[in-house]
Every structure is written in C-alpha cells, then in structure tokens.
Design an enzyme around this catalytic site. Structure first.
Site, short mmCIF file in Angstrom:
data_model
loop_
_atom_site.label_atom_id
_atom_site.label_comp_id
_atom_site.label_asym_id
_atom_site.label_seq_id
_atom_site.Cartn_x
_atom_site.Cartn_y
_atom_site.Cartn_z
N CYS A 113 0.82 -1.23 0.00
CA CYS A 113 0.00 0.00 0.00
C CYS A 113 0.85 1.27 0.00
CB CYS A 113 -0.95 0.00 1.19
SG CYS A 113 -2.11 -1.37 1.12
N HIS A 249 -3.51 7.38 2.54
CA HIS A 249 -3.87 6.05 2.08
C HIS A 249 -5.24 5.70 2.67
CE1 HIS A 249 -3.96 1.94 1.09
NE2 HIS A 249 -3.71 1.48 2.30
N ASN A 279 -10.15 -0.01 -0.11
CA ASN A 279 -8.70 0.09 -0.07
C ASN A 279 -8.14 -0.45 -1.39
OD1 ASN A 279 -5.96 -0.19 0.35
ND2 ASN A 279 -6.15 -1.15 2.38
N1 COA Z 1 -18.53 -8.54 8.99
C1 COA Z 1 -19.01 -8.76 10.22
N2 COA Z 1 -18.22 -9.06 11.26
C2 COA Z 1 -16.89 -9.12 11.03
C3 COA Z 1 -16.33 -8.91 9.77
C4 COA Z 1 -17.23 -8.60 8.72
N3 COA Z 1 -16.79 -8.36 7.47
N4 COA Z 1 -15.00 -9.03 9.85
C5 COA Z 1 -14.73 -9.32 11.13
N5 COA Z 1 -15.86 -9.38 11.85
C6 COA Z 1 -16.02 -9.67 13.27
C7 COA Z 1 -14.85 -10.41 13.86
O1 COA Z 1 -14.99 -11.80 13.64
C8 COA Z 1 -14.96 -10.04 15.32
O2 COA Z 1 -15.97 -10.86 15.92
P1 COA Z 1 -15.79 -11.36 17.44
O3 COA Z 1 -15.75 -10.11 18.27
O4 COA Z 1 -17.01 -12.19 17.64
O5 COA Z 1 -14.50 -12.13 17.48
C9 COA Z 1 -15.49 -8.61 15.30
O6 COA Z 1 -16.06 -8.43 13.97
C10 COA Z 1 -14.42 -7.56 15.53
O7 COA Z 1 -13.29 -7.90 14.73
P2 COA Z 1 -11.97 -7.00 14.75
O8 COA Z 1 -10.99 -7.59 13.80
O9 COA Z 1 -11.54 -6.78 16.16
O10 COA Z 1 -12.57 -5.63 14.18
P3 COA Z 1 -11.87 -4.26 14.00
O11 COA Z 1 -12.65 -3.22 14.69
O12 COA Z 1 -10.39 -4.33 14.29
O13 COA Z 1 -12.04 -4.01 12.44
C11 COA Z 1 -10.69 -4.11 10.45
C12 COA Z 1 -11.43 -4.91 11.52
C13 COA Z 1 -10.00 -5.08 9.52
C14 COA Z 1 -11.68 -3.27 9.70
C15 COA Z 1 -9.64 -3.19 11.14
O14 COA Z 1 -8.91 -3.92 12.07
C16 COA Z 1 -8.69 -2.56 10.18
O15 COA Z 1 -9.06 -1.73 9.37
N6 COA Z 1 -7.40 -2.91 10.27
C17 COA Z 1 -6.35 -2.31 9.49
C18 COA Z 1 -6.54 -2.58 8.05
C19 COA Z 1 -5.41 -2.06 7.28
O16 COA Z 1 -4.99 -0.97 7.49
N7 COA Z 1 -4.95 -2.92 6.40
C20 COA Z 1 -3.96 -2.77 5.49
C21 COA Z 1 -3.04 -1.70 5.63
S1 COA Z 1 -2.95 -1.14 4.05
#
Ligand code: COA
Length: 322
Positions: A113, A249, A279
């Site tokens: 990214c 980004h 993204n």
């Molecule tokens: N739909 C519904 N529920 C979902 C889901 C989806 N698409 N994806 C994950 N969940 C659930 C998980 O299973 C978890 O359930 P649980 O609490 O029962 O275990 C819950 O939602 C929370 O998951 P979590 O991973 O803690 O959520 P989050 O608030 O961290 O959000 C992201 C997840 C991926 C959106 C976030 O962590 C993020 O944006 N991370 C960085 C991404 C990034 O920058 N990536 C690349 C860099 S370029």
C-alpha cells in the site's frame, strides 16, 4: 534549484461496482458492520479478463492528457503494484509498450500500500539529480484477484483501481521532501503467503490470498502514521497548520480520522475516497489525489501531505506543493 512538480493527475476505476449489500450475499457480514468499522460503502472490481496494466494504462493516459505533454517525452516510468500481470517482464515494461514509449527506464516497485509513495520518492530523486525531466508514476492494483471471497475479515476491505501522476522538473516549488521506511519483522501480520518459494502452484490455482491480522495492523498503522507526520513536519521546519490537504492512504476511515486528529486538521481538509473506492492499495493515494484535483478542491500552490502504510510493513510520506 530543480524540483519535481506534479503537472497532471489521472485515475481509473473499473465500471463494475460491488456494494456492501452485494457482499452480504457472499459472506456473513452486514452493510452496517462494514460502514461503521471501515467507512466503506462500495468498491470497484475489475471484470473478467481486465488486468492491472489495463487499469494503469487508462490512468496513465488521463495523467498525460492532464499534464498536456507528449507521451514520447516521458523519460521514466515507475509503476507501483503488488498485483503485476506477469512475473516478468515488469508491468511497467508492458505499460511502456502500450503507450508506444521506447527506450526510457521502466520498472515496478513493490511496497504494497506504500508503493506509490516509494515510487514518487524514487522519481523525485531521478528528477532532482537531472536524470529525468518527465516521469510517469503510477499506482495500480487488482486486489480482487488475491482476495479470499470466503474470508469476511479481508474481502470486504479492498477494491481495484489505478492512479497516476506526471512529475516534471521545474524551477517552481514542487516536492519538498519524501520519507520512506520499512520493517520486515511484521511480515506475518499482513501477507500473501504463497509465491515462487512456497508453492507457485497455489498462485497458478488462484489460491494465493491476502491474510491479515486486522486489529494488530490497525494499531501499528495509527502509531506509525502519527510518527511519519511528525518526521515530515520536522524535516521541513513546518507546523501542522501549514498543511492545506491531507491525502492519506485509504485503508480505514478510523485510521484516517486518527491521523487528521493528530494534525489538528478538520475532516474538510482531508481527501476521503474510501467510502467509494475501498482500499485500492498502491492506487489509493494517487486516486484520491486525482479526485480532489479534478473536483477543484486542491488548488495550485497548496501544500499537500501524502502518506501511506502497508504490508512489509512499509510506510512513508510525500510533502509537496501542488
Ligand atoms: N462482517 C461482520 N463481522 C466481522 C467482519 C465482517 N466483514 N469481519 C470481522 N468481523 C467480526 C470479527 O470476527 C470479530 O468478531 P468477534 O468479536 O465475535 O470475534 C469482530 O467483527 C471484531 O473484529 P476485529 O478484527 O476486532 O474488528 P476491527 O474493529 O479491528 O475491524 C478491520 C477490523 C480489519 C476493519 C480493522 O482492524 C482494520 O481496518 N485494520 C487495518 C486494516 C489495514 O490498514 N490494512 C492494510 C493496511 S494497508
């Protein structure tokens, strides 16, 4: 003094749009979860047979047109991507041939990214040292090809697209500084675990997918982007209030908001496209830049902070007058 100045921008998104509601039919997710946790409403997905270079070519042609230059005058092509059409030749060479440009250096940059920020950093060095006068710098991706459409934790996040700029040597102020970093110890938090070394058959079978520990990536991203903002301002002896536009980004609206808060910037000064694009990895910064240039928000001489964070981990920034 010679600067590298952005003289034209271009972007391209595949026509095919996939909404959160479309995803509700594929994986166990909801429109509400995706919007609240990421800020994404929809993403563009390449159609069957449409490759990364197809997208890059469209964005490049639009940037060339906006800069009002002859493609034949381009003397450097750098293409940032993690989803190249082939292992080799480089996608930059494939694109070069499509644009009917011959002889100038053309190469790919792989920094996930942060790829576009890396590519701009390299192009700026070529220009300020006199090795290039007109560079085409592109970020383009088809992340839809490396997504596991059964994994709701990743497939809802990414989209396809391409963004490009023309960078020209200029006596007028352009790029003021670039800052790039990497720390390979974070490999296991964000990766596609297959390649030549680990079983290319998985790549061939279309089973080489993104794996991400989203929550851990999130925390490192917020802290790291905060630090890169400080580093960039300190290097230029500038204050937060000097920046007119943050062009970040687009990984997660909550990461973007945290960086804006760190800069004490109103969200009106932040270019946000994640709601419409998702993204798009290396394409996200040049796409956001192109959107805000074309809709007239970004004006000549304004000060822009471009920043990104991604797999590797890699991260970086570009501070530039437009
Ligand atoms: N739909 C519904 N529920 C979902 C889901 C989806 N698409 N994806 C994950 N969940 C659930 C998980 O299973 C978890 O359930 P649980 O609490 O029962 O275990 C819950 O939602 C929370 O998951 P979590 O991973 O803690 O959520 P989050 O608030 O961290 O959000 C992201 C997840 C991926 C959106 C976030 O962590 C993020 O944006 N991370 C960085 C991404 C990034 O920058 N990536 C690349 C860099 S370029």
């Amino acid at each position: 003094m010679t600067y590298a100045r952005i003289t034209g921008t271009g972007g391209y998104l595949p026509e095919n749009i996939m909404t959160n509601h479309d995803l509700e039919k594929i994986v166990d997710t909801t429109d509400q979860w995706i919007r609240e946790r990421t800020g994404i409403e929809q993403r563009h997905i390449a159609v069957e047979g449409q490759t990364m270079v197809d997208l890059a070519e469209m964005a490049a042609r639009r940037a060339i047109e906006a800069a009002d230059i002859d493609a034949q005058d381009i003397d450097l092509i750098i293409l940032a991507t993690s989803t190249p059409d082939k292992i080799f030749p480089s996608s930059a060479c494939i694109l070069q041939a499509r644009l009917d440009i011959h002889g100038c250096p053309a190469f790919d940059v792989q920094a996930v990214c942060t790829g576009f920020i890396y590519a701009m950093t390299i192009a700026e060095k070529f220009i300020t040292t006199g090795s290039s006068k007109k560079a085409l710098v592109i970020g383009a991706e088809v992340f839809s090809h490396i997504l596991n459409w059964k994994d709701r934790t990743t497939c809802v996040l990414f989209g396809d697209g391409a963004g490009a700029v023309i960078l020209e040597a200029s006596e007028d102020t352009g790029i003021l500084s670039t800052h790039i970093h990497a720390d390979g110890k974070y490999e296991n938090l964000l990766l596609v675990p297959y390649g030549i070394a680990d079983g290319y058959d998985k790549v061939k079978a279309g089973e080489a997918f993104i794996e991400m520990k989203g929550n851990e990536v999130f925390k490192v991203a917020v802290n790291t982007l905060g630090r890169i903002v400080d580093e960039t301002l300190a290097a230029n002896n500038m204050m937060k209030s000097d920046i007119d536009w943050l062009v970040p980004h687009q990984a997660n609206i909550r990461i973007i908001t945290a960086t804006a808060k760190k800069l004490k910037m109103s969200m009106d000064q932040v270019v946000v496209t994640i709601n419409k694009h998702g993204n798009t990895s290396a394409a996200s910064v040049p796409l956001a830049l192109d959107v805000a240039v074309r809709d007239g928000r970004i004006k000549p001489n304004e000060l822009l902070l471009l920043e990104a964070f991604g797999g590797g981990f890699t991260w970086g920034s570009v501070l530039t007058r437009f």
